[in-house]
Motif scaffolding. Structure first.
Motif, PDB file in Angstrom:
ATOM      1  N   ALA A   1       0.833  -1.211   0.000  1.00  0.00           N
ATOM      2  CA  ALA A   1       0.000   0.000   0.000  1.00  0.00           C
ATOM      3  C   ALA A   1       0.863   1.255   0.000  1.00  0.00           C
ATOM      4  O   ALA A   1       0.561   2.242  -0.698  1.00  0.00           O
ATOM      5  CB  ALA A   1      -0.928  -0.014   1.215  1.00  0.00           C
ATOM      6  N   ALA A   2       1.944   1.247   0.781  1.00  0.00           N
ATOM      7  CA  ALA A   2       2.818   2.425   0.842  1.00  0.00           C
ATOM      8  C   ALA A   2       3.544   2.632  -0.478  1.00  0.00           C
ATOM      9  O   ALA A   2       3.683   3.774  -0.953  1.00  0.00           O
ATOM     10  CB  ALA A   2       3.820   2.263   1.985  1.00  0.00           C
ATOM     11  N   LEU A   3       4.009   1.541  -1.082  1.00  0.00           N
ATOM     12  CA  LEU A   3       4.693   1.662  -2.376  1.00  0.00           C
ATOM     13  C   LEU A   3       3.740   2.205  -3.441  1.00  0.00           C
ATOM     14  O   LEU A   3       4.143   2.988  -4.305  1.00  0.00           O
ATOM     15  CB  LEU A   3       5.255   0.309  -2.801  1.00  0.00           C
ATOM     16  CG  LEU A   3       6.460  -0.197  -1.999  1.00  0.00           C
ATOM     17  CD1 LEU A   3       6.784  -1.641  -2.368  1.00  0.00           C
ATOM     18  CD2 LEU A   3       7.674   0.690  -2.212  1.00  0.00           C
ATOM     19  N   ARG A   4       2.487   1.788  -3.381  1.00  0.00           N
ATOM     20  CA  ARG A   4       1.497   2.307  -4.334  1.00  0.00           C
ATOM     21  C   ARG A   4       1.338   3.822  -4.149  1.00  0.00           C
ATOM     22  O   ARG A   4       1.351   4.594  -5.111  1.00  0.00           O
ATOM     23  CB  ARG A   4       0.161   1.598  -4.148  1.00  0.00           C
ATOM     24  CG  ARG A   4      -0.938   2.136  -5.067  1.00  0.00           C
ATOM     25  CD  ARG A   4      -2.203   1.296  -4.997  1.00  0.00           C
ATOM     26  NE  ARG A   4      -2.733   1.219  -3.640  1.00  0.00           N
ATOM     27  CZ  ARG A   4      -2.786   0.107  -2.917  1.00  0.00           C
ATOM     28  NH1 ARG A   4      -2.339  -1.027  -3.422  1.00  0.00           N
ATOM     29  NH2 ARG A   4      -3.281   0.110  -1.689  1.00  0.00           N
ATOM     30  N   ASP A   5       1.207   4.259  -2.910  1.00  0.00           N
ATOM     31  CA  ASP A   5       1.028   5.694  -2.648  1.00  0.00           C
ATOM     32  C   ASP A   5       2.263   6.490  -3.063  1.00  0.00           C
ATOM     33  O   ASP A   5       2.149   7.580  -3.640  1.00  0.00           O
ATOM     34  CB  ASP A   5       0.734   5.932  -1.161  1.00  0.00           C
ATOM     35  CG  ASP A   5      -0.625   5.386  -0.736  1.00  0.00           C
ATOM     36  OD1 ASP A   5      -1.467   5.155  -1.632  1.00  0.00           O
ATOM     37  OD2 ASP A   5      -0.831   5.175   0.478  1.00  0.00           O
ATOM     38  N   LEU A   6       3.450   5.977  -2.755  1.00  0.00           N
ATOM     39  CA  LEU A   6       4.689   6.697  -3.089  1.00  0.00           C
ATOM     40  C   LEU A   6       4.888   6.764  -4.598  1.00  0.00           C
ATOM     41  O   LEU A   6       5.369   7.773  -5.128  1.00  0.00           O
ATOM     42  CB  LEU A   6       5.886   6.012  -2.424  1.00  0.00           C
ATOM     43  CG  LEU A   6       5.934   6.093  -0.898  1.00  0.00           C
ATOM     44  CD1 LEU A   6       7.071   5.236  -0.351  1.00  0.00           C
ATOM     45  CD2 LEU A   6       6.094   7.536  -0.429  1.00  0.00           C
ATOM     46  N   THR A   7       4.516   5.687  -5.301  1.00  0.00           N
ATOM     47  CA  THR A   7       4.638   5.693  -6.761  1.00  0.00           C
ATOM     48  C   THR A   7       3.713   6.732  -7.369  1.00  0.00           C
ATOM     49  O   THR A   7       4.111   7.520  -8.237  1.00  0.00           O
ATOM     50  CB  THR A   7       4.302   4.301  -7.331  1.00  0.00           C
ATOM     51  OG1 THR A   7       5.240   3.354  -6.823  1.00  0.00           O
ATOM     52  CG2 THR A   7       4.360   4.303  -8.855  1.00  0.00           C
ATOM     53  N   ARG A   8       2.476   6.754  -6.923  1.00  0.00           N
ATOM     54  CA  ARG A   8       1.487   7.652  -7.522  1.00  0.00           C
ATOM     55  C   ARG A   8       1.723   9.109  -7.156  1.00  0.00           C
ATOM     56  O   ARG A   8       1.353  10.012  -7.915  1.00  0.00           O
ATOM     57  CB  ARG A   8       0.084   7.202  -7.120  1.00  0.00           C
ATOM     58  CG  ARG A   8      -0.236   5.819  -7.681  1.00  0.00           C
ATOM     59  CD  ARG A   8      -1.589   5.282  -7.256  1.00  0.00           C
ATOM     60  NE  ARG A   8      -1.759   3.912  -7.774  1.00  0.00           N
ATOM     61  CZ  ARG A   8      -2.855   3.195  -7.594  1.00  0.00           C
ATOM     62  NH1 ARG A   8      -3.874   3.686  -6.916  1.00  0.00           N
ATOM     63  NH2 ARG A   8      -2.931   1.975  -8.099  1.00  0.00           N
ATOM     64  N   SER A   9       2.364   9.359  -6.023  1.00  0.00           N
ATOM     65  CA  SER A   9       2.683  10.741  -5.649  1.00  0.00           C
ATOM     66  C   SER A   9       4.007  11.204  -6.246  1.00  0.00           C
ATOM     67  O   SER A   9       4.318  12.398  -6.227  1.00  0.00           O
ATOM     68  CB  SER A   9       2.739  10.873  -4.127  1.00  0.00           C
ATOM     69  OG  SER A   9       3.837  10.139  -3.597  1.00  0.00           O
ATOM     70  N   GLY A  10       4.809  10.259  -6.769  1.00  0.00           N
ATOM     71  CA  GLY A  10       6.117  10.607  -7.312  1.00  0.00           C
ATOM     72  C   GLY A  10       7.203  10.705  -6.269  1.00  0.00           C
ATOM     73  O   GLY A  10       8.330  11.103  -6.579  1.00  0.00           O
ATOM     74  N   ASP A  11       6.909  10.329  -5.010  1.00  0.00           N
ATOM     75  CA  ASP A  11       7.911  10.418  -3.939  1.00  0.00           C
ATOM     76  C   ASP A  11       8.848   9.211  -3.918  1.00  0.00           C
ATOM     77  O   ASP A  11       9.810   9.189  -3.150  1.00  0.00           O
ATOM     78  CB  ASP A  11       7.214  10.548  -2.577  1.00  0.00           C
ATOM     79  CG  ASP A  11       6.456  11.851  -2.443  1.00  0.00           C
ATOM     80  OD1 ASP A  11       6.954  12.877  -2.958  1.00  0.00           O
ATOM     81  OD2 ASP A  11       5.364  11.858  -1.840  1.00  0.00           O
ATOM     82  N   GLY A  12       8.564   8.216  -4.722  1.00  0.00           N
ATOM     83  CA  GLY A  12       9.426   7.048  -4.790  1.00  0.00           C
ATOM     84  C   GLY A  12       9.218   6.320  -6.099  1.00  0.00           C
ATOM     85  O   GLY A  12       8.185   6.478  -6.762  1.00  0.00           O
ATOM     86  N   VAL A  13      10.204   5.528  -6.490  1.00  0.00           N
ATOM     87  CA  VAL A  13      10.122   4.744  -7.725  1.00  0.00           C
ATOM     88  C   VAL A  13      10.464   3.296  -7.398  1.00  0.00           C
ATOM     89  O   VAL A  13      11.589   2.994  -6.974  1.00  0.00           O
ATOM     90  CB  VAL A  13      11.088   5.284  -8.797  1.00  0.00           C
ATOM     91  CG1 VAL A  13      11.051   4.392 -10.032  1.00  0.00           C
ATOM     92  CG2 VAL A  13      10.744   6.712  -9.168  1.00  0.00           C
ATOM     93  N   VAL A  14       9.498   2.417  -7.571  1.00  0.00           N
ATOM     94  CA  VAL A  14       9.720   0.984  -7.342  1.00  0.00           C
ATOM     95  C   VAL A  14      10.652   0.449  -8.430  1.00  0.00           C
ATOM     96  O   VAL A  14      10.449   0.721  -9.619  1.00  0.00           O
ATOM     97  CB  VAL A  14       8.381   0.228  -7.352  1.00  0.00           C
ATOM     98  CG1 VAL A  14       8.620  -1.278  -7.293  1.00  0.00           C
ATOM     99  CG2 VAL A  14       7.510   0.682  -6.182  1.00  0.00           C
ATOM    100  N   VAL A  15      11.672  -0.307  -8.035  1.00  0.00           N
ATOM    101  CA  VAL A  15      12.653  -0.846  -8.979  1.00  0.00           C
ATOM    102  C   VAL A  15      12.575  -2.361  -8.979  1.00  0.00           C
ATOM    103  O   VAL A  15      12.708  -3.007  -7.938  1.00  0.00           O
ATOM    104  CB  VAL A  15      14.087  -0.393  -8.622  1.00  0.00           C
ATOM    105  CG1 VAL A  15      15.082  -0.970  -9.622  1.00  0.00           C
ATOM    106  CG2 VAL A  15      14.181   1.124  -8.598  1.00  0.00           C
ATOM    107  N   LEU A  16      12.332  -2.928 -10.182  1.00  0.00           N
ATOM    108  CA  LEU A  16      12.358  -4.369 -10.384  1.00  0.00           C
ATOM    109  C   LEU A  16      13.474  -4.706 -11.364  1.00  0.00           C
ATOM    110  O   LEU A  16      14.069  -3.800 -11.959  1.00  0.00           O
ATOM    111  CB  LEU A  16      11.012  -4.868 -10.925  1.00  0.00           C
ATOM    112  CG  LEU A  16       9.790  -4.601 -10.044  1.00  0.00           C
ATOM    113  CD1 LEU A  16       9.069  -3.343 -10.530  1.00  0.00           C
ATOM    114  CD2 LEU A  16       8.835  -5.780 -10.040  1.00  0.00           C
ATOM    115  N   CYS A  17      13.738  -5.984 -11.557  1.00  0.00           N
ATOM    116  CA  CYS A  17      14.841  -6.340 -12.445  1.00  0.00           C
ATOM    117  C   CYS A  17      14.522  -7.643 -13.169  1.00  0.00           C
ATOM    118  O   CYS A  17      13.595  -8.374 -12.805  1.00  0.00           O
ATOM    119  CB  CYS A  17      16.151  -6.471 -11.670  1.00  0.00           C
ATOM    120  SG  CYS A  17      16.111  -7.713 -10.351  1.00  0.00           S
TER     121      CYS A  17
END
Length: 677
Positions: free
Chosen positions: A241-257
């Protein structure tokens, strides 16, 4: 706005794939289509069998040229996906796509990290406020390193990278990832995908990275911080839930590989798209230019934006994003730009070059319409009884031109029609006639851009062309100004005459054009001041050095005079135009030429030859690094010196050298160039 899962729009994702050329965007798209069951065979760029690179030139050149839309389904969600070009010459295609997308996947090369065009498309997404997740691709390559790539994201793009996976194996031994949220191993072997416990040798490292992720999320998300303080850890659900909020607000970028080519990491990427990127319900209501708001509601009045036109001799496909309301087959819509009604003949769900007919399209959809005659990229389509105008995508200014003419005079009209279709499809292409030579000039964003456009025209049956050498678009600016230039416009030819008297100061400015008035005592009425400004803007079209547009100056109207009968807006506009032209001839003018930043990659043994060639092209080297036996040189070079550079670079590096370029603006041209112009 929290997604309502009872609403069908909550399961829609409109996203783009963004990256530098050769980072693997099209391969990622192909693997997404394969993983979702949309295709039953994996397409390959090198074989010319990809779905989205369907144009013959894309398959011949092995690069994406035109943004292509596809649709697929994953875990009950519908994903509308646009594969965008990575070459700088086609950045306008990316701009138009980003204007209508709700989210994006940024793909990075695990060896090169953030490359020049990666940075450019990232900044484009920043301007449009498009939330992103990052996918570090090609982890199976020699020299691939996730941590180094993530550090380049942090250093060059300045987001907070939130790494949610740990690679299992390195380089050629890369077999899967550890999911740090659920603490599980995801592995791939050939076409099989397996889930299992974290390997013993990676448990300690996985726990350490999970802790780093928890601390980074808690630092940026209040609810996560509260749970972290209470429990000293975060549950998987809280993290999601936090990663979703941070992604949508632009305060964080989830990194996958992963490795798209080996089909490793695609399923978790799709899960991340669904979990973190917004649905049409999660983005703000669209606003018209007059401040009108339209929510993402199929029952609201229609508001849709055309972002791409595919004009063919047999008809037009108009690609639109529906922001509110519903479009039905056979409906009448209002084209706010052309101020006319249009009838929608058919509605199509797009699968690159294949289409599925639809009865209707609703808010949140990206579809193609058949039957529209006047709509252009940037046109607003709306309900006739509820008009509004949406802000169109900005079109880039062309920097390179070529002269084109038919080999046979009887083909003149066919060429004009073909060029008109080109400009209709791609607003960054401009067709005009040179007033001095009478030549037809085609202008675009770079040499490759024009090559592709000309080749498209040449593929018209029986149409043969002559093409002149590319020319760059110069500008002129004021190096040293002039003060107190007096210009009087007096004309008497029977009846009412024309009279205008102006005094102008001209001086250099940082960029663009500034106009101001310091006239006192009402010697020039305000309506005439506006006319003088309009006349000055008219004069900027052609400078005294070579007829190039003028920029970077400030004009001040310091004094003037009027005649009780003969003064008018027309007289003062004429005085402003001819007065500024005379003032510019009295100024010390400077010719400006477009410059680009290029990044050259080649074998380490060829660095000397590359540097010598760049120096001969008036290049200014700004950096040089060595990585894995390859040298990467960054330099600023005048665009005019880059024509034919690709061929020269290949010959100096035994065919192993490549380069990318991006515009950085204009710089003063040397005196000999100004003299030739």
């Amino acid at each position: 706005m929290r997604t309502n899962h009872l609403n069908p729009l909550a399961v829609v994702r409109n996203l783009g794939i963004l990256a530098h050329v050769d980072a693997g965007k099209t391969t990622v798209t192909e693997r997404i289509l394969f993983a979702t069951g949309t295709t039953h065979k994996r397409g390959e760029v090198h074989d010319g069998t990809t779905v989205t690179d369907f144009d013959p030139q894309e398959r011949d050149r092995g690069i994406t040229i035109f943004a292509a839309a596809v649709s697929c389904a994953w875990n009950g969600h519908r994903i509308n996906l646009i594969d965008t070009p990575g070459h700088v010459d086609f950045a306008d295609e990316v701009e138009r796509s980003l204007r209508v997308l709700d989210g994006a996947v940024a793909v990075f090369d695990a060896v090169a990290g953030v490359e020049p065009q990666s940075e450019s498309v990232w900044r484009q997404a920043d301007r449009h406020g498009v939330p992103r997740i990052a996918f570090v691709n090609k982890l199976d390559r020699a020299g691939a390193d996730l941590d180094t790539a993530v550090e380049s994201i942090r250093r060059r793009l300045h987001p907070a990278p939130l790494v949610v996976q740990l690679p299992i194996g390195r380089e050629d031994g890369f077999t899967g990832v550890v999911d740090l949220l659920r603490m599980r191993a995801l592995t791939w072997s050939d076409d099989t995908f397996a889930e299992g416990p974290v390997p013993d040798g990676l448990c300690e490292e996985a726990l350490r990275r999970r802790r780093i992720l928890e601390e980074a999320v808690a630092e940026r998300h209040p609810a996560a911080l509260e749970e972290f303080c209470d429990r000293e850890t975060l549950s998987a659900d809280t993290l999601t839930a936090a990663l979703r909020d941070l992604t949508r607000s632009g305060d964080g970028v989830v990194v996958l590989c992963g490795s798209a080519y080996r089909n490793r990491g695609i399923e978790p990427l799709l899960d991340a798209v669904v979990a973190y990127l917004p649905s049409p319900l999660d983005v703000p209501a669209v606003r018209g230019e007059q401040g009108e708001e339209r929510s993402c509601d199929p029952a609201a009045p229609l508001a849709a934006l055309a972002f791409k036109v595919n004009a063919t001799p047999t008809g037009r496909l108009t690609y639109v994003r529906v922001y509110s309301g519903t479009i039905e087959k056979g409906a009448t819509v209002w084209d706010a730009g052309a101020r006319r009604t249009e009838r929608v003949g058919r509605i199509l769900r797009v699968q690159a070059d294949r289409h599925t007919p639809l009865a209707r399209a609703v808010a949140g959809d990206i579809v193609a319409l058949v039957g529209l005659k006047s709509a252009r990229a940037g046109s607003t389509l709306c309900a006739p009884d509820a008009p509004l105008v949406l802000e169109p995508p900005s079109a880039a200014e062309p920097v390179v031109s070529v002269a084109v003419e038919p080999q046979r005079s009887v083909d003149t009209d066919r060429l004009a029609s073909a060029l008109a279709r080109l400009a209709e499809e791609d607003p960054s292409l401009v067709v005009r006639t040179d007033a001095e030579t009478g030549q037809t000039l085609l202008s675009g964003m770079g040499e490759l851009h024009l090559e592709v456009a000309v080749e498209k025209v040449r593929r018209e049956p029986g149409l043969a062309l002559n093409v002149g050498r590319p020319r760059v678009s110069y500008r002129e600016t004021v190096g040293r100004g002039v003060s107190g230039l007096v210009f009087r416009h007096v004309k008497q030819d029977g009846g009412a005459g024309q009279f205008a008297h102006v005094v102008l100061d001209v001086e250099p400015a940082e960029e663009g054009f500034e106009f101001r008035s310091t006239v006192v005592g009402g010697r020039v009425p305000q309506e005439y001041v506006r006319a003088v400004e309009a006349g000055c803007r008219d004069a900027l079209a052609e400078g005294p050095l070579g007829g190039h547009p003028v920029t970077g100056l400030r004009v001040t109207l310091t004094d003037g005079a009027t005649h009780v009968k003969d003064s008018s807006d027309t007289a003062f506009r004429t005085a402003g135009r001819f007065g500024l032209r005379e003032a510019l001839r009295a100024c010390a003018m400077v010719l400006l030429e477009p410059v680009v930043e290029i990044t050259v990659t080649g074998p380490e043994v060829a660095v000397g030859a590359v540097l010598g060639d760049l120096a001969a092209r008036r290049g200014r080297v700004s950096g040089s690094v060595t990585r894995g036996g390859s040298a990467i040189v960054t330099a600023t070079v005048p665009l005019a010196e880059l024509f034919g550079y690709a061929t020269r670079l290949r010959s100096r590096t035994q065919g192993r050298g490549t380069f990318t370029a991006r515009p950085t603006g204009y710089a003063p041209a040397p005196a000999e160039t100004a003299a030739r112009r």
